[in-house]
Design an enzyme around this catalytic site. Sequence first.
Site, PDB file in Angstrom:
ATOM      1  N   ALA A  71     -22.161 -12.544 -13.816  1.00  0.00           N
ATOM      2  CA  ALA A  71     -22.820 -12.170 -12.465  1.00  0.00           C
ATOM      3  C   ALA A  71     -22.547 -13.523 -11.402  1.00  0.00           C
ATOM      4  O   ALA A  71     -22.201 -13.086 -10.346  1.00  0.00           O
ATOM      5  CB  ALA A  71     -24.186 -12.088 -12.471  1.00  0.00           C
ATOM      6  N   THR A  72     -22.534 -14.776 -11.851  1.00  0.00           N
ATOM      7  CA  THR A  72     -22.039 -15.722 -10.977  1.00  0.00           C
ATOM      8  C   THR A  72     -20.683 -15.574 -10.172  1.00  0.00           C
ATOM      9  O   THR A  72     -20.647 -15.900  -9.298  1.00  0.00           O
ATOM     10  CB  THR A  72     -22.279 -17.232 -11.789  1.00  0.00           C
ATOM     11  OG1 THR A  72     -23.675 -17.319 -12.126  1.00  0.00           O
ATOM     12  CG2 THR A  72     -21.939 -18.286 -10.849  1.00  0.00           C
ATOM     13  N   ASN A 153     -35.528 -12.461 -10.333  1.00  0.00           N
ATOM     14  CA  ASN A 153     -35.427 -12.925 -11.521  1.00  0.00           C
ATOM     15  C   ASN A 153     -36.784 -14.202 -11.935  1.00  0.00           C
ATOM     16  O   ASN A 153     -37.248 -14.172 -13.135  1.00  0.00           O
ATOM     17  CB  ASN A 153     -34.047 -13.954 -12.082  1.00  0.00           C
ATOM     18  CG  ASN A 153     -34.097 -15.021 -10.829  1.00  0.00           C
ATOM     19  OD1 ASN A 153     -34.199 -14.865  -9.760  1.00  0.00           O
ATOM     20  ND2 ASN A 153     -33.595 -16.082 -11.384  1.00  0.00           N
ATOM     21  N   GLN A 181     -30.966  -8.324 -12.522  1.00  0.00           N
ATOM     22  CA  GLN A 181     -32.372  -8.406 -13.052  1.00  0.00           C
ATOM     23  C   GLN A 181     -32.973  -6.777 -13.032  1.00  0.00           C
ATOM     24  O   GLN A 181     -34.115  -6.618 -13.390  1.00  0.00           O
ATOM     25  CB  GLN A 181     -33.509  -9.270 -12.415  1.00  0.00           C
ATOM     26  CG  GLN A 181     -33.093 -10.576 -12.567  1.00  0.00           C
ATOM     27  CD  GLN A 181     -33.382 -11.009 -14.318  1.00  0.00           C
ATOM     28  OE1 GLN A 181     -33.817 -10.390 -14.974  1.00  0.00           O
ATOM     29  NE2 GLN A 181     -32.831 -12.251 -14.383  1.00  0.00           N
ATOM     30  N   SER A 201     -24.630  -8.254 -15.204  1.00  0.00           N
ATOM     31  CA  SER A 201     -24.408  -9.238 -16.394  1.00  0.00           C
ATOM     32  C   SER A 201     -24.966  -8.714 -17.494  1.00  0.00           C
ATOM     33  O   SER A 201     -26.209  -8.224 -17.599  1.00  0.00           O
ATOM     34  CB  SER A 201     -25.101 -10.463 -16.008  1.00  0.00           C
ATOM     35  OG  SER A 201     -24.767 -11.426 -16.646  1.00  0.00           O
ATOM     36  N   ALA A 202     -23.867  -8.758 -18.488  1.00  0.00           N
ATOM     37  CA  ALA A 202     -24.352  -7.942 -19.636  1.00  0.00           C
ATOM     38  C   ALA A 202     -25.385  -8.742 -20.652  1.00  0.00           C
ATOM     39  O   ALA A 202     -26.186  -8.086 -21.182  1.00  0.00           O
ATOM     40  CB  ALA A 202     -23.167  -7.818 -20.706  1.00  0.00           C
ATOM     41  N   HIS A 203     -25.637  -9.987 -20.491  1.00  0.00           N
ATOM     42  CA  HIS A 203     -26.491 -10.739 -21.250  1.00  0.00           C
ATOM     43  C   HIS A 203     -27.925 -10.584 -20.639  1.00  0.00           C
ATOM     44  O   HIS A 203     -28.680 -11.022 -21.503  1.00  0.00           O
ATOM     45  CB  HIS A 203     -26.076 -12.084 -21.673  1.00  0.00           C
ATOM     46  CG  HIS A 203     -26.392 -12.895 -20.210  1.00  0.00           C
ATOM     47  ND1 HIS A 203     -27.487 -13.805 -20.075  1.00  0.00           N
ATOM     48  CD2 HIS A 203     -25.646 -13.322 -19.074  1.00  0.00           C
ATOM     49  CE1 HIS A 203     -27.364 -14.636 -18.969  1.00  0.00           C
ATOM     50  NE2 HIS A 203     -26.502 -14.336 -18.361  1.00  0.00           N
ATOM     51  N   THR A 239      -6.608 -12.408 -18.742  1.00  0.00           N
ATOM     52  CA  THR A 239      -6.658 -11.247 -19.769  1.00  0.00           C
ATOM     53  C   THR A 239      -7.816 -10.775 -19.930  1.00  0.00           C
ATOM     54  O   THR A 239      -8.745 -11.614 -20.028  1.00  0.00           O
ATOM     55  CB  THR A 239      -5.843 -12.038 -21.063  1.00  0.00           C
ATOM     56  OG1 THR A 239      -4.885 -12.707 -20.671  1.00  0.00           O
ATOM     57  CG2 THR A 239      -6.080 -11.273 -22.182  1.00  0.00           C
ATOM     58  N   CYS A 326     -31.547 -21.685 -14.388  1.00  0.00           N
ATOM     59  CA  CYS A 326     -30.387 -22.268 -13.809  1.00  0.00           C
ATOM     60  C   CYS A 326     -30.898 -23.239 -12.890  1.00  0.00           C
ATOM     61  O   CYS A 326     -30.182 -24.244 -12.435  1.00  0.00           O
ATOM     62  CB  CYS A 326     -29.761 -21.245 -12.873  1.00  0.00           C
ATOM     63  SG  CYS A 326     -29.783 -19.757 -13.671  1.00  0.00           S
TER      64      CYS A 326
END
Length: 403
Positions: A71-72, A153, A181, A201-203, A239, A326
Site C-alpha cells: 500500500a505504501t 490504523n 484498514q 494491502s494483502a497483509h 515481473t 511504522c
Amino acid sequence: MKVYLDNNATTMVDPQVVEVMMPYFSELYGNPNSLHKFGTLTHPALAKALDQVYKAINASDNDDIVFTSCATESNNWVLKSIYNDLIVKGDKNHIITTEVEHPSILATCKALEELGAKITYLPVNSEGIVEPHVVKGFITDKTALVSVMWASNETGMIFPIKEIGEICKEKGVLFHSDAVQAVGKIPVDLQDVHVDFLSMSAHKFHGPKGIGALYIKDSKALSPLMNGGEQMGGRRSGTLNVPFIIGMGKAIELATTDLESKMASIRAKRDRLEDALLELSDVMVVGKREHRTPNTILISIRGVEGEGMLWDLNNNQIGASTGSACASEDLQANTVMLAIGADHELAHTGIRLSLSRFTTDMEVDFAISEFKKAVFRLRSISSSYAKVGPTPGGESKECELHH
Ligand code: 7TS
C-alpha cells in the site's frame, strides 16, 4: 499462551492462503509475460485472483485493479502521479489530505510540498475523523486531489468516505482513499461509494506481506510510478509476483465472505476486552466503538507510559503496539492522539490493541488478566501516578477527547 493483538500492523497468513500460493513457487514458476506454457500456465490462477479482488470491493468491469508491492507504493503512486499529471503538467497546485494519515501519505505529501505543491492537512474532530464539511471548505478550483483514509490504523475510526466522495464528485475533484484498514474488516462497496483511487494491502487481511493493489475507477489515466517492461498494461512495470497475487486473491475472498458474521464475532471479543479494560480507573478509549472497525481499541492509561506497558505485555507473551509500527521506533507521543487534542502526557500512554478473526476467547481472557496486572504493577512504580493518584472519581470511559 501467546496472544497477538497487533493485527493492524500485520496479520497471520491464513493457512488456506499459503496452500494456494505454494505451487507457484517451484512448480508453476513461469513468468506470466512469457509466451511458452511455463508462463501461460499461471494465467488462470492470476485471472481468478484479479476476479476475487474485483468481487471483494464490488469494482466494475470498466475499473482497473493494478497489483503493487504494498500500500505504501499504491499511496506514493497516486500522490506522485497526480502531482506530475495535474500540477507539474497541468494548472492545479493543491492536494488535500488529513493530519492523521499513515506516514506513506504524510511523508509523500511533505516531499511534494518541498517540490512546490500546496498541501492542506485537514484537522480531525474529537473522535479523530475529518468531517465532510471541513473537506468541502478547503476545495478550490486549484485542488487536484483529496486523499482521506477509509479507517484509521491507530484508532480504528471509520471516516465518512461516502459523504466525502459525493463532495469530490460534485466539485469535480479526484478522490483517493487509503483503505488498508477497511478492506477485509468492514464492507467496501465501490458501487455504493464514489472513490477514484483506492489503496489496499494483502497483509492486513491474512494475505502475504509485500503485495498490494491500487483500484482505479473507470480505468482513468495515471502516469506510472514504475517504468520498465510494461507489465500490467503498462500501468506498473516489474515481473508479476505470481504467488503473492494468488495469495492476495484468496485472502480477500476469505476475508470478505460472510463478512457480517466475521465482524460480529470479532466485535464481540473486542467489546468484551474493552469492557473489561474500562473497569480500570482512569483509562480512556478513543472514539465510540460503533464508529470504529470491529477489531480495534486505542486505550490510554493515565500514569502508565505506553512503552513500559508494551514491555510488560511483551514479557507476558502479549504483542500490542503504542500505535503504528511504522512510527514507533522512536519514543514519540502518539501523533493521532495529539491531533485529536490529547495532552502530551496522555498521548504517551496510548496502547493499540487490534484483534483478528483468529483471536480466541481464551486469548481475550488471558489478555484481560495480564493487561490489568501490568497496569497495577506499572502504576505502583509510577512516580507521577503515585503523586497524583487516581483522578477524583477515577472514572473510565470510551469517549471523545475534549479540547
Ligand atoms: N496505510 C495504512 C492505513 C496502514 O495502516 C499501513 C500499515 C499502510 C498504509 C502501509 O501498508 P504497507 O502495505 O505498505 O505495509 N500500517 C501499519 C501499522 O499501523 N502498524 O504497522 C504498519
